[in-house]
Design an enzyme around this catalytic site. Structure first.
Site, PDB file in Angstrom:
ATOM      1  CB  SER A   1      -0.972   0.000   1.173  1.00 34.96           C
ATOM      2  OG  SER A   1      -0.319  -0.352   2.356  1.00 34.96           O
TER       3      SER A   1
ATOM      4  CG  HIS B   1      -2.199  -0.335  -4.289  1.00 40.59           C
ATOM      5  ND1 HIS B   1      -2.452   0.993  -4.033  1.00 40.59           N
ATOM      6  CD2 HIS B   1      -2.489  -0.987  -3.132  1.00 40.59           C
ATOM      7  CE1 HIS B   1      -2.864   1.127  -2.791  1.00 40.59           C
ATOM      8  NE2 HIS B   1      -2.899  -0.059  -2.231  1.00 40.59           N
TER       9      HIS B   1
ATOM     10  CD  GLU C   1      -2.550   3.801  -6.846  1.00 41.16           C
ATOM     11  OE1 GLU C   1      -2.452   3.131  -5.794  1.00 41.16           O
ATOM     12  OE2 GLU C   1      -2.416   5.023  -6.853  1.00 41.16           O
TER      13      GLU C   1
ATOM     14  CG  ASN D   1      -3.164   3.903  -0.070  1.00 40.53           C
ATOM     15  OD1 ASN D   1      -4.393   3.892  -0.070  1.00 40.53           O
ATOM     16  ND2 ASN D   1      -2.438   2.816   0.016  1.00 40.53           N
TER      17      ASN D   1
HETATM   18  N1  3HC Z   1     -17.762 -10.479  -2.566  1.00 42.09           N
HETATM   19  C1  3HC Z   1     -18.674 -10.506  -3.521  1.00 42.09           C
HETATM   20  N2  3HC Z   1     -19.729  -9.672  -3.609  1.00 42.09           N
HETATM   21  C2  3HC Z   1     -19.852  -8.765  -2.639  1.00 42.09           C
HETATM   22  C3  3HC Z   1     -18.932  -8.670  -1.577  1.00 42.09           C
HETATM   23  C4  3HC Z   1     -17.849  -9.566  -1.564  1.00 42.09           C
HETATM   24  N3  3HC Z   1     -16.892  -9.555  -0.620  1.00 42.09           N
HETATM   25  N4  3HC Z   1     -19.303  -7.664  -0.779  1.00 42.09           N
HETATM   26  C5  3HC Z   1     -20.428  -7.146  -1.312  1.00 42.09           C
HETATM   27  N5  3HC Z   1     -20.762  -7.804  -2.438  1.00 42.09           N
HETATM   28  C6  3HC Z   1     -21.873  -7.524  -3.343  1.00 42.09           C
HETATM   29  C7  3HC Z   1     -23.182  -7.466  -2.583  1.00 42.09           C
HETATM   30  O1  3HC Z   1     -23.790  -8.737  -2.519  1.00 42.09           O
HETATM   31  C8  3HC Z   1     -23.975  -6.497  -3.414  1.00 42.09           C
HETATM   32  O2  3HC Z   1     -24.526  -7.138  -4.548  1.00 42.09           O
HETATM   33  P1  3HC Z   1     -25.872  -6.580  -5.258  1.00 42.09           P
HETATM   34  O3  3HC Z   1     -25.581  -5.189  -5.722  1.00 42.09           O
HETATM   35  O4  3HC Z   1     -26.113  -7.555  -6.357  1.00 42.09           O
HETATM   36  O5  3HC Z   1     -26.921  -6.613  -4.169  1.00 42.09           O
HETATM   37  C9  3HC Z   1     -22.937  -5.521  -3.940  1.00 42.09           C
HETATM   38  O6  3HC Z   1     -21.687  -6.229  -3.873  1.00 42.09           O
HETATM   39  C10 3HC Z   1     -22.887  -4.280  -3.098  1.00 42.09           C
HETATM   40  O7  3HC Z   1     -22.790  -4.701  -1.738  1.00 42.09           O
HETATM   41  P2  3HC Z   1     -23.281  -3.845  -0.486  1.00 42.09           P
HETATM   42  O8  3HC Z   1     -24.677  -3.373  -0.692  1.00 42.09           O
HETATM   43  O9  3HC Z   1     -22.921  -4.563   0.771  1.00 42.09           O
HETATM   44  O10 3HC Z   1     -22.268  -2.720  -0.661  1.00 42.09           O
HETATM   45  P3  3HC Z   1     -22.440  -1.186  -0.815  1.00 42.09           P
HETATM   46  O11 3HC Z   1     -23.198  -0.816  -2.015  1.00 42.09           O
HETATM   47  O12 3HC Z   1     -22.812  -0.666   0.518  1.00 42.09           O
HETATM   48  O13 3HC Z   1     -20.895  -0.886  -1.104  1.00 42.09           O
HETATM   49  C11 3HC Z   1     -18.603  -0.807  -0.698  1.00 42.09           C
HETATM   50  C12 3HC Z   1     -19.903  -1.436  -0.294  1.00 42.09           C
HETATM   51  C13 3HC Z   1     -18.213  -1.234  -2.120  1.00 42.09           C
HETATM   52  C14 3HC Z   1     -17.555  -1.332   0.289  1.00 42.09           C
HETATM   53  C15 3HC Z   1     -18.768   0.733  -0.655  1.00 42.09           C
HETATM   54  O14 3HC Z   1     -19.188   1.115   0.610  1.00 42.09           O
HETATM   55  C16 3HC Z   1     -17.478   1.420  -0.981  1.00 42.09           C
HETATM   56  O15 3HC Z   1     -17.122   1.605  -2.146  1.00 42.09           O
HETATM   57  N6  3HC Z   1     -16.746   1.851   0.068  1.00 42.09           N
HETATM   58  C17 3HC Z   1     -15.441   2.469  -0.118  1.00 42.09           C
HETATM   59  C18 3HC Z   1     -14.402   1.406  -0.302  1.00 42.09           C
HETATM   60  C19 3HC Z   1     -13.057   1.988  -0.524  1.00 42.09           C
HETATM   61  O16 3HC Z   1     -12.835   3.184  -0.600  1.00 42.09           O
HETATM   62  N7  3HC Z   1     -12.066   1.088  -0.624  1.00 42.09           N
HETATM   63  C20 3HC Z   1     -10.691   1.487  -0.824  1.00 42.09           C
HETATM   64  C21 3HC Z   1      -9.960   1.321   0.469  1.00 42.09           C
HETATM   65  S1  3HC Z   1      -8.281   1.826   0.290  1.00 42.09           S
HETATM   66  C22 3HC Z   1      -7.455   0.421  -0.070  1.00 42.09           C
HETATM   67  O17 3HC Z   1      -7.987  -0.657  -0.110  1.00 42.09           O
HETATM   68  C23 3HC Z   1      -5.994   0.580  -0.369  1.00 42.09           C
HETATM   69  C24 3HC Z   1      -5.133   0.019   0.721  1.00 42.09           C
HETATM   70  O18 3HC Z   1      -3.788   0.074   0.267  1.00 42.09           O
HETATM   71  C25 3HC Z   1      -5.230   0.794   2.014  1.00 42.09           C
END
Ligand code: 3HC
Length: 285
Positions: A119, A140, A152, A190
């Site tokens: 990260s 990434h 990335e 990040n």
């Molecule tokens: N596997 C498969 N499918 C999944 C799943 C998983 N683990 N989790 C959720 N789903 C599916 C659900 O079943 C749902 O399907 P549907 O649309 O057919 O009903 C769909 O995906 C959406 O699920 P949710 O309703 O639970 O999810 P939300 O719409 O609330 O979105 C989220 C969840 C995508 C996590 C959203 O809140 C989001 O984008 N959050 C921000 C995430 C983010 O910024 N991540 C980056 C972090 S930084 C990083 O990782 C870098 C590191 O280096 C620090």
């Protein structure tokens, strides 16, 4: 450079998500971790995730079984010898990563690409630990890997153009969108995202508002899918602190100073979802 077989080192949240993405796209995958219980936990995470997709009718039970069948679990690095691409998703520790890349360099066949999901650690430094620095690159991924579209692609100072092209192509084949970024502390996402989360934590530290209010303001006022504190809990507070420290030490700029509250939370072991408690509480660790 054709990629057929992929190795993933680390079966945690990111490693299992990465293994899942490749297996679903039809690649043979070796998923390695140091203990069998870690590999089994990773496999369970993948199975649950695929079953969730299948329950929405987006994948058949046969395709779920086929994807799971393409993942070979391992507790040693040896089965990675004939992989065309290895993606490392182990702990964020420079010494551990450089040691691991030295080992992979010795084990993996000539021409294999060694990628890191780090990260924030310098890819240039990781590449320099190997005898194939032109074939070391960053891939990434973002949490949750099955849902997040970006990869990335981090170009170390030494990375070959051909390697960048191969990694862009394989990222597209697993349904992701690659963007190539030069190696620098925190890369792009990040460097922008984690200081924003750190400021959210400072708002709480300074008593501006309650956690729920801080998150709601950012959801309603900036249209973010989740607030900074819930996102910190999802990423893991130890990872958030790690990235802040990399930015702070790397750029030597006080604007990246980690929030004292973030440090305290990590000291307390309140790391977010994975420990059941962060800025919010979760049912299970
Ligand atoms: N596997 C498969 N499918 C999944 C799943 C998983 N683990 N989790 C959720 N789903 C599916 C659900 O079943 C749902 O399907 P549907 O649309 O057919 O009903 C769909 O995906 C959406 O699920 P949710 O309703 O639970 O999810 P939300 O719409 O609330 O979105 C989220 C969840 C995508 C996590 C959203 O809140 C989001 O984008 N959050 C921000 C995430 C983010 O910024 N991540 C980056 C972090 S930084 C990083 O990782 C870098 C590191 O280096 C620090």
């Amino acid at each position: 450079m054709e990629i057929r077989k992929v190795g993933v080192v680390g079966a945690g949240t990111m490693g299992s998500g990465i293994a899942q993405a490749f297996a679903v796209a039809g690649y043979d995958v070796v998923m390695q971790d140091i203990k069998d219980e870690f590999v089994q936990r990773g496999l369970t995470t993948i199975r649950k995730s695929l079953e969730r997709v299948a329950s929405k009718g987006k994948m058949s039970a046969d395709d779920v079984a086929a994807a799971l069948g393409r993942i070979r679990p391992s507790v040693t690095l040896d089965p990675l010898a004939d992989c065309d691409l290895v993606v490392e998703a182990a702990l964020e520790n420079v010494d551990l990563k450089t040691q691991l890349f030295r080992k992979l360099d010795g084990i993996c066949k000539d021409g294999a690409i060694l990628a890191s999901n780090t990260s924030s650690i310098s890819l240039t430094r990781i590449a320099a630990a190997t005898t194939r620095p032109t074939h070391v690159v960053g891939m990434h991924f973002f949490n949750p890997v099955p849902l997040m579209k970006l990869v990335e692609v981090i170009r170390a100072l030494q990375t070959d153009d051909e390697v960048i092209r191969a990694v862009e192509e394989v990222s597209r084949k697993i349904g992701k969108t690659p963007h190539v970024v030069k190696d620098s502390y925190g890369f792009v996402v990040n460097r922008v995202l984690i200081p924003m989360i750190n400021e959210g934590i400072n708002c709480l530290y300074e008593g501006l508002a309650q956690p729920e209010d801080i998150d709601d303001t950012m959801k309603l006022g900036a249209n973010h899918p989740m607030g900074p504190l819930a996102l910190a809990d999802l990423i893991g507070l130890d990872i958030v602190l790690n990235v802040m420290e990399t930015l702070y030490q790397g750029f030597e700029d006080p604007k990246y100073r980690p929030s004292p509250l973030l440090k305290q939370m990590v000291d307390a072991g309140y790391l977010g979802r994975k420990t059941g408690r962060g800025f919010f509480r979760y049912d299970q660790a």
